[in-house]
Design a protein around this motif. Structure first.
Motif, mmCIF file in Angstrom:
data_model
loop_
_atom_site.group_PDB
_atom_site.id
_atom_site.type_symbol
_atom_site.label_atom_id
_atom_site.label_comp_id
_atom_site.label_asym_id
_atom_site.label_seq_id
_atom_site.Cartn_x
_atom_site.Cartn_y
_atom_site.Cartn_z
ATOM 1 N N SER A 174 16.857 -12.111 0.240
ATOM 2 C CA SER A 174 15.789 -12.835 0.913
ATOM 3 C C SER A 174 15.574 -12.203 2.288
ATOM 4 O O SER A 174 16.506 -12.133 3.091
ATOM 5 N N PRO A 175 14.375 -11.711 2.588
ATOM 6 C CA PRO A 175 14.141 -11.020 3.862
ATOM 7 C C PRO A 175 14.504 -11.875 5.074
ATOM 8 O O PRO A 175 14.201 -13.073 5.124
ATOM 9 N N LEU A 294 3.243 -0.026 8.322
ATOM 10 C CA LEU A 294 4.655 -0.425 8.255
ATOM 11 C C LEU A 294 4.875 -1.166 6.934
ATOM 12 O O LEU A 294 4.580 -2.352 6.804
ATOM 13 N N GLU A 295 5.369 -0.443 5.950
ATOM 14 C CA GLU A 295 5.433 -0.950 4.582
ATOM 15 C C GLU A 295 6.709 -1.750 4.295
ATOM 16 O O GLU A 295 6.667 -2.754 3.576
ATOM 17 N N GLU A 296 7.840 -1.272 4.807
ATOM 18 C CA GLU A 296 9.106 -1.960 4.576
ATOM 19 C C GLU A 296 10.033 -1.722 5.765
ATOM 20 O O GLU A 296 9.948 -0.698 6.446
ATOM 21 N N VAL A 297 10.928 -2.677 6.003
ATOM 22 C CA VAL A 297 12.020 -2.530 6.956
ATOM 23 C C VAL A 297 13.258 -3.107 6.282
ATOM 24 O O VAL A 297 13.199 -4.180 5.674
ATOM 25 N N PHE A 298 14.369 -2.392 6.362
ATOM 26 C CA PHE A 298 15.600 -2.930 5.778
ATOM 27 C C PHE A 298 16.815 -2.430 6.551
ATOM 28 O O PHE A 298 16.804 -1.373 7.174
ATOM 29 N N PRO A 308 16.736 -6.704 3.315
ATOM 30 C CA PRO A 308 15.332 -6.531 3.689
ATOM 31 C C PRO A 308 14.981 -7.376 4.914
ATOM 32 O O PRO A 308 15.496 -8.486 5.088
ATOM 33 N N VAL A 309 14.124 -6.846 5.756
ATOM 34 C CA VAL A 309 13.670 -7.543 6.954
ATOM 35 C C VAL A 309 12.231 -8.001 6.724
ATOM 36 O O VAL A 309 11.363 -7.187 6.396
ATOM 37 N N GLY A 310 12.003 -9.287 6.883
ATOM 38 C CA GLY A 310 10.661 -9.837 6.671
ATOM 39 C C GLY A 310 9.881 -10.024 7.947
ATOM 40 O O GLY A 310 8.653 -10.155 7.910
ATOM 41 N N ILE A 326 10.554 -8.804 -0.235
ATOM 42 C CA ILE A 326 11.322 -7.576 -0.325
ATOM 43 C C ILE A 326 10.423 -6.457 -0.859
ATOM 44 O O ILE A 326 9.625 -6.667 -1.783
ATOM 45 N N GLY A 327 10.541 -5.271 -0.269
ATOM 46 C CA GLY A 327 9.763 -4.129 -0.728
ATOM 47 C C GLY A 327 10.401 -3.482 -1.947
ATOM 48 O O GLY A 327 11.598 -3.628 -2.200
#
Length: 360
Positions: A174-175, A294-298, A308-310, A326-327
């Motif tokens: 869970s982000p 900025l598509e994803e951050v984790f 994952p970072v939301g 989550i990406g």
């Protein structure tokens, strides 16, 4: 080192906790590994003994001058009952790097890994087998000499304790929401940010307390000099997927060289996903978000594997990533690494190390 590891039997074994309520770092197994260092004897008296409180002199130098280092590892049980470690040689090497920076005597990496395997095999029934669960391994070294003069200690104790653990953040994928810290700093280039020493984490507590109070799971640290460049999250290295390319801060002497970080980079290169290690400012991250790139951050670390970072909160700006979902790349990396750790997927990198009766 060719010393035999002594074993001291516990009179009564503990009742194991319910696997559904493990959390992280709440419970500890029946035994621990201990070894001592004295300037005249070197590392000596390796032993596996019942888990119990320590007795230290009030003048033990660890209390006063902070010579304390540690590592974080995990043991996993595969579907066929095989016990596996994930890249443990990297942890042994990094432990010695921490020893060097804190003026602690070097350890024999092969011997310590053998001792850890023996301890894990002794405690194999403590390895949980539920989704996202593992046996967390915490090797650490503290200065035990009773002396109040300021110098490196001449006596130390190395210990390894084990903790059956669930997912680090509860719902593993869970982000999470992360606060970008601008007032406090964790580490500086030339300091001890690149090693796992207790003081780094003590320095982070004030900011983490503030983040907790405002509903954030973690802190994202910026560099101490310009308060501009992204460094790492409190318990993880950080990755940004921007316009198809994955970017992570370059190791600079104040960022911990994470084992999972290195694994993610190797995996992305193997998949031919563009990945770059470089300085990246928080302004660049925000600008990428504003452009819709900025598509994803984790985050990546031993405890959480992939988190994952939301949402990022910086300078009054709320940066929502992928609609708090989550990406796909984050999911793929998590599935691949945990699949390798649990023996569900092929290990083309030879990252896993089996623990068996033959070795111990």
């Amino acid at each position: 080192m060719k010393q035999e590891i002594a074993f001291f039997q516990r009179e009564e074994l503990k009742v194991k906790p319910d696997s559904a309520s493990l959390g992280f770092g709440k419970y500890y197994s029946d035994y621990m590994f201990v070894m001592d260092f004295h300037a005249e004897l070197g590392w000596h008296d390796p032993r596996i003994i019942p888990y119990a409180p320590l007795t230290l002199d009030p003048a033990a130098m660890v209390f006063h001058y902070g010579q304390a280092i540690f590592e974080g590892m995990k043991a996993y049980k595969t579907a066929d009952g095989t016990i596996q470690l994930f890249r443990p040689e990297k942890n042994m090497s990094r432990l010695n790097e921490s020893c060097d920076r804190l003026c602690i005597p070097q350890i024999d990496e092969d011997f310590l890994l053998k001792a850890i395997k023996q301890l894990i095999f002794t405690e194999k029934d403590w390895i949980p087998e539920g989704e996202g669960q593992s046996l967390y391994i915490r090797p650490f070294i503290i200065a035990t000499e009773a002396y109040l003069g300021v110098r490196p200690a001449r006596q130390y104790q190395l210990l390894v304790i084990l903790s059956p653990s669930g997912a680090y953040y509860g719902d593993q994928l869970s982000p999470v929401k992360i606060y970008v810290e601008e007032q406090y700093v964790r580490a500086v280039i030339g300091g001890v940010g690149h090693v796992k020493t207790a003081g780094n984490y003590a320095a982070s507590l004030k900011a983490q307390e503030k983040a907790d109070a405002n509903g954030f799971a973690q802190i994202l640290w910026l560099d101490a000099k310009e308060n501009k460049y992204v460094e790492e999250v409190g318990s993880m290295n950080i990755f940004f997927k921007i316009n198809g390319e994955v970017v992570t801060p370059k190791l600079n002497g104040s960022i911990l060289p994470g084992v999972t970080r290195d694994s993610v980079i190797q995996l992305l290169k193997y998949w031919k996903v563009p990945v770059r290690e470089s300085k990246i400012s928080i302004e660049e991250v925000y600008a990428a978000h504003e452009r819709g790139e900025l598509e994803e951050v984790f985050g990546a670390g031993t405890a959480a594997v992939i988190s994952p970072v939301g949402e990022l909160n910086w300078n009054g700006h709320t940066i929502v990533i992928n609609d708090h979902q989550i990406g796909q790349l984050s999911q793929d990396i998590y599935d691949e690494i945990t699949g390798i750790q649990l023996g569900k997927k092929e290990d083309p990198f030879h990252w896993t190390v089996k623990v068996s009766t033959v070795e111990v």
